[in-house]
Scaffold this active site. Structure first.
Site, PDB file in Angstrom:
ATOM      1  N   TYR A  39       0.823  -1.211   0.000  1.00 56.67           N
ATOM      2  CA  TYR A  39       0.000   0.000   0.000  1.00 56.67           C
ATOM      3  C   TYR A  39       0.860   1.266   0.000  1.00 56.67           C
ATOM      4  O   TYR A  39       0.354   2.350  -0.298  1.00 56.67           O
ATOM      5  CB  TYR A  39      -0.923   0.048   1.218  1.00 56.67           C
ATOM      6  CG  TYR A  39      -1.928  -1.057   1.340  1.00 56.67           C
ATOM      7  CD1 TYR A  39      -2.144  -1.991   0.323  1.00 56.67           C
ATOM      8  CD2 TYR A  39      -2.690  -1.187   2.506  1.00 56.67           C
ATOM      9  CE1 TYR A  39      -3.073  -3.012   0.468  1.00 56.67           C
ATOM     10  CE2 TYR A  39      -3.635  -2.194   2.651  1.00 56.67           C
ATOM     11  CZ  TYR A  39      -3.810  -3.109   1.637  1.00 56.67           C
ATOM     12  OH  TYR A  39      -4.722  -4.120   1.792  1.00 56.67           O
ATOM     13  N   HIS A  97       0.536 -11.640   2.265  1.00 56.10           N
ATOM     14  CA  HIS A  97      -0.509 -10.894   1.566  1.00 56.10           C
ATOM     15  C   HIS A  97      -1.206 -11.714   0.483  1.00 56.10           C
ATOM     16  O   HIS A  97      -2.426 -11.720   0.385  1.00 56.10           O
ATOM     17  CB  HIS A  97       0.091  -9.620   0.967  1.00 56.10           C
ATOM     18  CG  HIS A  97      -0.908  -8.553   0.690  1.00 56.10           C
ATOM     19  ND1 HIS A  97      -0.585  -7.221   0.650  1.00 56.10           N
ATOM     20  CD2 HIS A  97      -2.243  -8.598   0.432  1.00 56.10           C
ATOM     21  CE1 HIS A  97      -1.665  -6.498   0.387  1.00 56.10           C
ATOM     22  NE2 HIS A  97      -2.683  -7.321   0.244  1.00 56.10           N
TER      23      HIS A  97
END
Length: 268
Positions: A39, A97
């Protein structure tokens, strides 16, 4: 430390917009923040926490390891970099992730490295994200189910993932739902609007309450104070068995995020 049922997602938020969102969320009562290396906002999350006046010990902080950092040379050093950006000695939860099987990910090695990070005190708990049943089983086989706190997966009224959810429940692995509002696509659903009208609620609150009532943790994001407050109120909304069944009928395998270079073969 149990995973909080309600948190703030920070996907696609950056810079001052992210800082304002996190500070506002903490101000109105959120105490869990979800971020990730990819991110590129961990430093901003850390700044927002410092500026919020809320003690770090009172915040449940999650980050996720990106696929470029899966090697023995990179995983633990990358997590230490994340901690530095976040301004903390340890996070509460660290996830893998994406499993990225098409990239040749060695699930056993990655999970063992993640467990080592936990043993070093860099993270209180560890888990996985976007793992299907087969890959979750590989993770269990590699480090033991007792070390896997959650599988964070896309779930919404339009993507209910029942086979995977049932499997995770059998394993006593918590389910964290992301994309619970399906990029906002569920907000105008006639069924959800009908249920919302019965409760003087919003369709977003109904979708979140649906997930919460099934025991999932949710991490919706918003940049608006009124929406952050409204989403939190989903915790007070109790849906009837009939209403839950009405939402169950909305399943359409409506997956929003499915990158071929990262995703596994999804369970049907």
């Amino acid at each position: 430390m149990q995973i909080p049922q309600f948190g703030l997602g920070t996907y696609r938020l950056n810079d001052q917009i992210l800082i304002n969102s996190v500070k506002t969320a903490l101000d109105v009562g959120y105490r869990a923040i979800d971020t990730a290396q990819i991110y590129e906002n961990e430093a901003a999350v850390g700044q927002a926490i410092r500026e919020s006046g809320i003690a770090r010990k009172d915040i449940f902080l999650t980050t996720k390891i990106w696929i470029n950092n899966f090697s023995e040379q990179r995983l633990i050093p990358s997590l230490k970099e994340s901690l530095q950006k976040l301004g903390t000695d340890a996070v509460d939860l660290t996830l893998i992730h994406w499993p990225a099987p098409s990239q040749g990910t060695d699930i056993t090695e990655v999970m063992q490295l993640l467990l080592e990070a936990k043993q070093q005190g860099l993270t209180q708990q560890i888990g996985i994200s976007n793992f299907n049943i087969a890959l979750t089983q590989q993770a269990i086989d590699s480090i033991g189910v007792e070390h896997i706190a959650t599988n964070q997966i896309e779930l919404s009224p339009y993507l209910q993932n029942q086979h995977l959810v049932d499997y995770l429940r059998e394993q006593n692995i918590d389910v964290t739902s992301y994309m619970t509002l399906a990029y906002g696509k569920v907000l105008n659903d006639p069924t959800l609007l009908e249920i919302a009208a019965q409760h003087q609620a919003t369709s977003a609150q109904v979708a979140l309450a649906w997930a919460l009532q099934q025991g999932y943790a949710v991490i919706p994001s918003s940049t608006k104070r009124e929406n952050l407050i409204s989403n939190l109120k989903a915790q007070d909304l109790k849906l009837s068995a009939e209403e839950m069944q009405m939402i169950a009928q909305l399943e359409r395998n409506g997956r929003e995020i499915d990158p071929p270079e990262l995703a596994p073969v999804w369970d049907k």
